[in-house]
Design a protein around this motif. Structure first.
Motif, short mmCIF file in Angstrom:
data_model
loop_
_atom_site.label_atom_id
_atom_site.label_comp_id
_atom_site.label_asym_id
_atom_site.label_seq_id
_atom_site.Cartn_x
_atom_site.Cartn_y
_atom_site.Cartn_z
N GLU A 27 0.82 -1.23 0.00
CA GLU A 27 0.00 0.00 0.00
C GLU A 27 0.84 1.27 0.00
O GLU A 27 0.34 2.35 -0.29
CB GLU A 27 -0.95 0.00 1.21
N LYS A 146 -8.54 7.70 -2.43
CA LYS A 146 -8.49 6.46 -3.20
C LYS A 146 -7.30 6.44 -4.16
O LYS A 146 -7.39 6.00 -5.29
CB LYS A 146 -9.80 6.24 -3.96
N LYS A 149 -5.21 1.35 -5.06
CA LYS A 149 -6.21 0.29 -4.94
C LYS A 149 -5.50 -1.05 -5.04
O LYS A 149 -4.82 -1.34 -6.01
CB LYS A 149 -7.25 0.41 -6.05
N GLY A 152 -9.13 -4.57 -4.43
CA GLY A 152 -10.44 -3.99 -4.15
C GLY A 152 -10.49 -3.03 -2.97
O GLY A 152 -11.53 -2.43 -2.72
N LYS A 153 -9.38 -2.87 -2.26
CA LYS A 153 -9.35 -1.95 -1.12
C LYS A 153 -8.62 -0.67 -1.53
O LYS A 153 -7.56 -0.72 -2.14
CB LYS A 153 -8.64 -2.58 0.08
N TYR A 154 -9.21 0.47 -1.16
CA TYR A 154 -8.62 1.77 -1.49
C TYR A 154 -7.82 2.31 -0.32
O TYR A 154 -8.15 2.08 0.84
CB TYR A 154 -9.72 2.78 -1.83
N TYR A 155 -6.78 3.09 -0.66
CA TYR A 155 -5.96 3.78 0.33
C TYR A 155 -5.84 5.24 -0.09
O TYR A 155 -5.51 5.54 -1.24
CB TYR A 155 -4.55 3.18 0.39
N ASP A 156 -6.12 6.14 0.86
CA ASP A 156 -5.92 7.57 0.62
C ASP A 156 -4.46 7.90 0.90
O ASP A 156 -3.81 7.25 1.73
CB ASP A 156 -6.79 8.42 1.56
#
Length: 167
Positions: A27, A146, A149, A152-156
């Motif tokens: 990530e 977002k 990705k 399927g999981k988003y990270y700011d």
């Protein structure tokens, strides 16, 4: 521990640590292990040259952490540089390694003619990294929602800047 700039002869150690980083903290990077695992060594060696400056932390001749400083090459943005790919092996985290690496990158940025601002992006939930960056005077100026990705999981990401004084 020794902190020094990496050169082409450090490419194999750098590449091994880079692949570890991409697997350990996917990530935290825009690239992925799958994208980079088959890069030729010549491509890795070219990452270690101008306009990029990669600094490594060595403990008993083993590379345990890295940080990359990249100067903008466009004329209108030549007063800026970016901090990328800060990584320390999990075994050596919490011991000040990232702090020493960041200090080396910032000190080097001061030697580069015309650099006035340093930028970086950090995953918003990486509290320890944000604390470190703030301790060096980086301030958040925006959120890239977002930004990353993975499965399927988003990270700011928090976008941060530090203004250098050359006085």
């Amino acid at each position: 521990m020794e902190i020094r700039q990496l050169h082409h002869h450090d490419a194999e150690a750098y590449f091994a640590l880079r692949l570890e980083a991409l697997q350990t903290n996917p990530e935290a990077f825009g690239s992925s292990y799958e994208e980079e695992k088959d890069y030729p060594l010549s491509q890795i060696q070219s990452r270690l040259t101008d306009p990029a400056y990669v600094f490594g932390a060595f403990l008993e001749n083993t590379l345990i952490g890295v940080v990359t400083l990249v100067r903008e090459t466009k004329q209108k943005m030549s007063h800026r540089a970016n901090i990328y790919a800060v990584y320390v092996t999990p075994l050596h985290r919490g011991k000040g390694v990232a702090k020493q690496l960041l200090q080396a990158a910032i000190e080097y940025a001061h030697t580069l003619q015309g650099i006035e601002q340093l930028y970086l992006a950090v995953v918003s939930d990486n509290i320890s990294a944000k604390k470190l960056y703030r301790s060096f005077g980086f301030e958040t100026y925006g959120i890239d929602q977002k930004a990353i990705k993975i499965s399927g999981k988003y990270y700011d990401e928090e976008l941060m800047v530090r203004f250098l004084s050359h006085s």
